[in-house]
Design an enzyme around this catalytic site. Sequence first.
Site, PDB file in Angstrom:
ATOM      1  N   SER A 209       0.605  49.852 -25.349  1.00  0.00           N
ATOM      2  CA  SER A 209       0.574  51.316 -25.247  1.00  0.00           C
ATOM      3  C   SER A 209      -0.799  51.831 -25.671  1.00  0.00           C
ATOM      4  CB  SER A 209       1.685  51.929 -26.097  1.00  0.00           C
ATOM      5  OG  SER A 209       1.785  53.305 -25.823  1.00  0.00           O
ATOM      6  N   ASN A 210      -0.891  53.108 -25.992  1.00  0.00           N
ATOM      7  CA  ASN A 210      -2.163  53.683 -26.464  1.00  0.00           C
ATOM      8  C   ASN A 210      -1.865  54.734 -27.533  1.00  0.00           C
ATOM      9  OD1 ASN A 210      -1.766  56.323 -25.110  1.00  0.00           O
ATOM     10  ND2 ASN A 210      -1.849  55.047 -23.271  1.00  0.00           N
ATOM     11  N   HIS A 211      -2.917  55.352 -28.046  1.00  0.00           N
ATOM     12  CA  HIS A 211      -2.765  56.238 -29.209  1.00  0.00           C
ATOM     13  C   HIS A 211      -2.415  57.680 -28.856  1.00  0.00           C
ATOM     14  CE1 HIS A 211      -3.997  53.286 -32.077  1.00  0.00           C
ATOM     15  NE2 HIS A 211      -5.120  53.041 -31.420  1.00  0.00           N
TER      16      HIS A 211
END
Length: 404
Positions: A209-211
Amino acid sequence: MTFQNRKILIGITGSIAAYKIPLLVRLLIKEGAEVKVLMTPAACDFVTPLTLSTLINHPVCIEPFDKATGAWNSHVDLANWADLFLLAPLTANTLAKMATGVTDNLLMATYLAARCPVFFAPAMDLDMYKHPTTQRNIEIVRSFGHTLIEPGSGELASGLYGEGRMEEPEHIAEILSSFFYKSKSFAGKNVLVTAGPTLEAIDPVRFISNHSSGKMGFALAGELSARGANVTLVSGPVSLATPSKNIHRIDVVSASQMLEACKNIAPSANLIIMAAAVADFTPKEIHKTKIKKKQTPSLLELIPTIDILATLGKQKQPHQTIVGFALETDNVLENARMKLQNKNADIIVLNSLSDEGAGFGGSNNKITILDTKGRDTAYELKPKTEVAADIADYIFDFMSRQSA
Ligand code: CTP
């Protein structure tokens, strides 16, 4: 300026600037508003409730229970009645209560019960205004989505000279009038907003995923809903509350789920805003069972996800405006303009990771907006709620020119 059919609740707190509120009330009523007034007990030392009740043709509410008449002033009824709640003048004390939720009077109980837009116009001495605790409280209250009507500079009642003087009634009325004008600007428009990250599963417990926090997309959904749009918010996994109960929210997890949801909604949308940080890659295979430590794969094979923005861009209909986001670290303007073209978008909102305090996770953002007319407009670093208002203004202007 018109306030026809608008119900405005004014909360007055104990500042000398309270003497200006009867002038404001007269202005609003003259332009068609219905006004009710709440006062803290301290405010009554600066302006009389009789002056205000005479002007508004309603009793002024001060205490939850009026001992003289036996009447109960329901904070919930007052809050639900209002289209807009203006706290003016707002003292440092009541500002601090708003920031912390202290509810020791009718005005504060009404504030906590209010679901309508809230505007606040501080008034205090310059050192009180500049004090870090006041500035922090202002930021907290703004982060609730409330609008600050900044005090002006000038001679203060104390004799000191500087910032802290409540904005003049005429200007406050103009600010409220332009808010009401905007609040209708997206009426009848169906808007699709995507927000947050996507999660691409590796096995039942692990993912890529990402932030992305989703804050920018949620702020936009809230802003457009407040301006009358019929908003559908397709969100990846985030820990945010839906900004308004009028927003239809669809929660998804992966890029492919987001694509499916968007494909279903897009045909009826007039405006599509892709603020989500969609994962660009997904594991080729999802393991059905948890991969044991001993079986650690030496390679994780990834395949690209489908570009949702580009897909919807290809299918763009004449009545649609499409807005994409771009996160760039180098050659930012050229890359963003390329995305505008490649994805057949009308507008790109460019975030730059190199701007301190902006971008993923935080509450602030610094953007540049580019469009197909060759324009690019850079904005200051601002809270995401205000960035959302800038983006909404820009889109409104762009769509108005398209249809002109
Ligand atoms: N986007 C999308 N679907 C994807 C990837 C991105 O709809 N699978 C959208 C995002 O929502 C955003 C825009 O495309 O509005 C640009 O995202 P960004 O990550 O900046 O660019 P990418 O297209 O992913 O390209 P790159 O990572 O190479 O910069």
